[in-house]
Scaffold this active site. Structure first.
Site, PDB file in Angstrom:
ATOM      1  N   PHE A  33     106.547  30.630  45.817  1.00 52.83           N
ATOM      2  CA  PHE A  33     107.322  31.240  46.225  1.00 52.83           C
ATOM      3  C   PHE A  33     107.481  32.590  46.856  1.00 52.83           C
ATOM      4  O   PHE A  33     108.302  33.327  46.866  1.00 52.83           O
ATOM      5  CB  PHE A  33     108.000  31.630  44.712  1.00 52.83           C
ATOM      6  CG  PHE A  33     108.996  30.013  44.313  1.00 52.83           C
ATOM      7  CD1 PHE A  33     109.671  29.473  44.369  1.00 52.83           C
ATOM      8  CD2 PHE A  33     108.335  30.014  43.265  1.00 52.83           C
ATOM      9  CE1 PHE A  33     110.472  28.662  44.043  1.00 52.83           C
ATOM     10  CE2 PHE A  33     108.639  28.474  42.362  1.00 52.83           C
ATOM     11  CZ  PHE A  33     109.571  28.159  43.770  1.00 52.83           C
ATOM     12  N   HIS A  38     116.327  24.282  41.160  1.00 56.38           N
ATOM     13  CA  HIS A  38     115.476  25.023  41.115  1.00 56.38           C
ATOM     14  C   HIS A  38     116.460  26.034  42.151  1.00 56.38           C
ATOM     15  O   HIS A  38     117.734  26.059  42.235  1.00 56.38           O
ATOM     16  CB  HIS A  38     115.349  23.968  42.491  1.00 56.38           C
ATOM     17  CG  HIS A  38     114.074  24.297  43.374  1.00 56.38           C
ATOM     18  ND1 HIS A  38     114.348  25.453  44.397  1.00 56.38           N
ATOM     19  CD2 HIS A  38     112.511  24.382  42.838  1.00 56.38           C
ATOM     20  CE1 HIS A  38     113.212  25.389  45.570  1.00 56.38           C
ATOM     21  NE2 HIS A  38     111.689  25.057  44.704  1.00 56.38           N
ATOM     22  N   TYR A  68     105.499  28.006  52.202  1.00 55.67           N
ATOM     23  CA  TYR A  68     106.649  28.061  53.495  1.00 55.67           C
ATOM     24  C   TYR A  68     105.714  28.037  54.649  1.00 55.67           C
ATOM     25  O   TYR A  68     104.582  27.245  54.842  1.00 55.67           O
ATOM     26  CB  TYR A  68     106.250  29.255  53.445  1.00 55.67           C
ATOM     27  CG  TYR A  68     107.793  30.472  51.707  1.00 55.67           C
ATOM     28  CD1 TYR A  68     108.379  29.396  51.429  1.00 55.67           C
ATOM     29  CD2 TYR A  68     106.845  31.232  51.216  1.00 55.67           C
ATOM     30  CE1 TYR A  68     109.423  29.943  50.781  1.00 55.67           C
ATOM     31  CE2 TYR A  68     107.456  31.444  50.182  1.00 55.67           C
ATOM     32  CZ  TYR A  68     108.838  31.290  49.517  1.00 55.67           C
ATOM     33  OH  TYR A  68     109.406  32.095  48.552  1.00 55.67           O
ATOM     34  N   ASP A  98     105.610  22.924  47.605  1.00 56.30           N
ATOM     35  CA  ASP A  98     105.281  23.230  49.275  1.00 56.30           C
ATOM     36  C   ASP A  98     105.309  24.310  49.576  1.00 56.30           C
ATOM     37  O   ASP A  98     106.372  25.376  49.614  1.00 56.30           O
ATOM     38  CB  ASP A  98     106.398  22.537  49.966  1.00 56.30           C
ATOM     39  CG  ASP A  98     105.954  21.845  51.231  1.00 56.30           C
ATOM     40  OD1 ASP A  98     104.790  21.269  50.875  1.00 56.30           O
ATOM     41  OD2 ASP A  98     106.413  21.759  52.436  1.00 56.30           O
TER      42      ASP A  98
END
Length: 226
Positions: A79, A188, A68, A66
């Site tokens: 990321f 993760h 930020y 998803d």
């Protein structure tokens, strides 16, 4: 939002998806959302991953979940954050593992565009989010689209390294032919799970080792200062 402005190679691969009813419905949803709320990333950056990494150049697929959801963070690459923005916790942990794995000088930014330009498709499963509300655009159609993207990358005749961090990403394993492609999996990098198998997993050296085995160029993971 009209048909996405993306590289011609992706346009050719994904034209059928853009014409499907679910994608039209997704576009209508996003247009309405942007009328009333701040949506990230900005419209012009939603498909940045595809602009920066043309289909024929994809050697690695790094899957996020998803975007930020705070101001000025997301710009279309999983990321990654825009220059000048404080590093989110997951990216802090990615940089820690980079240093431990291959040696890495901590840069003054978290702008990962140089990875994308080297053939790392930095794909989130969901490409937009409402400001300050994580997962707010989940189950609106993006997952159908990005599953199609993963399937198209899987169809490439040359081997691709798929990097799946966390349980959500690992669910996409069913879309990948592991006889032809290389899959690197771990926990993760988020603070909730990084100590349960991300730290110490050495994914970056593993990716480069896999690329070498396929006679492909390694990724220079060092992010330059800006």
């Amino acid at each position: 939002m009209t048909n996405p402005k993306i590289s011609s190679s992706w346009q050719a691969v994904l034209t059928e998806e853009f014409d499907k009813p679910y994608f039209r419905k997704l576009q209508d949803f996003l247009e309405e959302e942007r009328l009333f709320d701040n949506i990230y990333p900005p419209d012009e950056h939603v498909f940045s991953a595809f602009e920066l990494t043309p289909y024929e150049k994809v050697n690695v697929l790094l899957l996020g979940q998803d975007p930020y959801h705070d101001e000025n963070q997301a710009h279309g690459l999983c990321f990654s954050v825009k220059p000048g923005i404080k590093l989110p916790p997951s990216l802090v942990n990615i940089f820690k593992e980079l240093k431990a794995d291959i040696g890495f000088d901590l840069p003054n930014n978290g702008y990962l565009v140089t990875w994308a330009k080297q053939g790392v498709l930095m794909l989130n499963a969901v490409l937009t989010v409402k400001a300050h509300i994580p997962n707010s655009h989940k189950n609106k159609g993006w997952e159908t689209f990005t599953d199609a993207v993963i399937s198209k990358v899987n169809q490439k005749t040359d081997p691709v390294v798929f990097v799946l961090w966390g349980g959500y990403a690992k669910k996409k394993l069913k879309l990948i032919d592991t006889n032809r492609h290389i899959v690197i999996q771990s926990a993760h990098p988020s603070p909730l799970s990084a100590h349960n198998g991300f730290f110490g997993s050495k994914p970056f050296s593993a990716i480069n080792s896999a690329l070498r085995s396929c006679n492909k160029s390694e990724i220079d993971w060092q992010i330059p200062n800006l």
